[in-house]
Design an enzyme around this catalytic site. Structure first.
Site, PDB file in Angstrom:
ATOM      1  N   ASP A 266       0.958  54.951 -13.047  1.00 28.07           N
ATOM      2  CA  ASP A 266       2.298  55.087 -12.481  1.00 28.07           C
ATOM      3  C   ASP A 266       3.278  54.748 -13.593  1.00 28.07           C
ATOM      4  O   ASP A 266       3.306  53.605 -14.072  1.00 28.07           O
ATOM      5  CB  ASP A 266       2.454  54.125 -11.300  1.00 28.07           C
ATOM      6  CG  ASP A 266       3.824  54.204 -10.636  1.00 28.07           C
ATOM      7  OD1 ASP A 266       4.747  54.806 -11.220  1.00 28.07           O
ATOM      8  OD2 ASP A 266       3.975  53.636  -9.534  1.00 28.07           O
TER       9      ASP A 266
ATOM     10  N   ASN B  21       4.519  64.020 -19.011  1.00 29.33           N
ATOM     11  CA  ASN B  21       5.011  65.061 -18.100  1.00 29.33           C
ATOM     12  C   ASN B  21       5.591  64.513 -16.799  1.00 29.33           C
ATOM     13  O   ASN B  21       6.490  65.133 -16.224  1.00 29.33           O
ATOM     14  CB  ASN B  21       3.857  66.019 -17.766  1.00 29.33           C
ATOM     15  CG  ASN B  21       4.158  66.905 -16.581  1.00 29.33           C
ATOM     16  OD1 ASN B  21       4.970  67.823 -16.653  1.00 29.33           O
ATOM     17  ND2 ASN B  21       3.514  66.623 -15.448  1.00 29.33           N
TER      18      ASN B  21
ATOM     19  N   TYR C  45      19.513  63.876 -13.346  1.00 34.47           N
ATOM     20  CA  TYR C  45      18.379  64.555 -13.981  1.00 34.47           C
ATOM     21  C   TYR C  45      18.759  65.063 -15.371  1.00 34.47           C
ATOM     22  O   TYR C  45      18.029  64.865 -16.346  1.00 34.47           O
ATOM     23  CB  TYR C  45      17.907  65.718 -13.105  1.00 34.47           C
ATOM     24  CG  TYR C  45      16.710  66.451 -13.674  1.00 34.47           C
ATOM     25  CD1 TYR C  45      15.431  65.926 -13.515  1.00 34.47           C
ATOM     26  CD2 TYR C  45      16.859  67.648 -14.363  1.00 34.47           C
ATOM     27  CE1 TYR C  45      14.332  66.586 -14.040  1.00 34.47           C
ATOM     28  CE2 TYR C  45      15.766  68.303 -14.893  1.00 34.47           C
ATOM     29  CZ  TYR C  45      14.504  67.770 -14.728  1.00 34.47           C
ATOM     30  OH  TYR C  45      13.423  68.415 -15.262  1.00 34.47           O
TER      31      TYR C  45
ATOM     32  N   LYS D  87      17.219  63.614 -19.092  1.00 32.17           N
ATOM     33  CA  LYS D  87      16.522  64.469 -20.047  1.00 32.17           C
ATOM     34  C   LYS D  87      17.215  64.454 -21.410  1.00 32.17           C
ATOM     35  O   LYS D  87      16.556  64.527 -22.451  1.00 32.17           O
ATOM     36  CB  LYS D  87      16.406  65.885 -19.495  1.00 32.17           C
ATOM     37  CG  LYS D  87      15.462  66.021 -18.308  1.00 32.17           C
ATOM     38  CD  LYS D  87      14.047  65.580 -18.639  1.00 32.17           C
ATOM     39  CE  LYS D  87      13.069  65.856 -17.493  1.00 32.17           C
ATOM     40  NZ  LYS D  87      11.685  65.441 -17.815  1.00 32.17           N
TER      41      LYS D  87
END
Length: 252
Positions: A64, A91, A165, A169
């Protein structure tokens, strides 16, 4: 020739699942470790891939990315079983829009930026033990490109409240770049990349069909799996330290 040992986080669905299929199904020798938050889901995904006719070498481990103890235990397990790691694919990710802004930012940053940082840190000693060129790949997004955001309108299927998000990134891209730069300074054998899988069907936006494939325009995640393969085969080495995609690279 011994198998190259690969660990993929978030491998039970989406890009991680597809990358497992592609690498395990490759004529080259890869042993893929499916590292997932739920070991039951990891084992179910492994069984599904094998039932589909892929006979490559696959194992599972619980990991995790938001749990430091889980990361440490997974790294210790890989070291005990294999003694090294040749390829790390960071990923695992999430994308939510149904939480209040503060919670959304904190959870997304914890999973999509700090999680990969901790995973990379924990597995770096094992990558350094690789007998060949090792690869550390951070799965990112074109939505994290400042230049792309400045120059182009939003993608038509961008979900609402995507700021967290996109920001996480962009932060991940910076960490990848710092990781690459440090590796160059230390003259390690680890090649560092960020990789944009493109707009493909994942589970990070949710498990419903509308969330997985908004507008019906999401592509096959196996294309992302093929991109991972091209990187670890050395076909993208000229783009090391950049955000690579199938069509080339993303600007910062």
């Amino acid at each position: 020739m011994p198998s190259r040992i690969v660990l993929i986080t978030g491998a039970n669905s989406g890009v991680g699942y597809a990358a497992t299929q592609v690498l395990a199904g490759s004529p080259e020798k890869f042993h893929v470790i499916m590292a997932c938050r739920s070991l039951d889901k990891a084992n179910a995904a492994k069984a599904e891939i094998e039932a589909g006719g892929i006979t490559g070498s696959i194992s599972t481990v619980q990991l995790d990315v938001t749990d430091d103890e889980s990361i440490t235990k997974a790294a210790a397990s890989v070291e005990q079983q294999f003694g090294r790691l040749d390829i790390l694919v960071n990923n695992a990710a999430m994308g939510v829009s149904d939480l209040d802004a503060r919670t959304r930012f904190l959870r997304t940053m914890e999973t999509n930026t700090f999680g990969p940082f901790q995973v990379a840190k924990a597995f770096r000693p094992l990558l350094l033990k690789s007998s060949s060129a090792a690869y550390s790949i951070y799965v990112t997004s074109g939505q994290g490109s400042l230049a792309n955001t400045f120059e182009n309108p939003p993608h038509p299927n961008t979900p609402p409240d995507a700021e967290a998000y996109n920001a996480c990134k962009a932060a991940l891209n910076m960490y990848m770049l710092l990781d690459w730069r440090q590796g160059k300074a230390d003259k390690t054998n680890v090649k560092v990349f960020a990789m944009c899988p493109g707009f493909v069907v994942p589970n990070l936006r949710g498990s419903s069909e509308a969330a997985r494939n908004p507008g019906g325009m999401a592509g096959d995640p196996r294309e992302a799996g093929e991109l991972v393969l091209s990187i670890v085969q050395g076909r993208r080495d000229a783009d090391e330290g950049r955000v690579v995609r199938s069509e080339g690279t993303w600007p910062w």
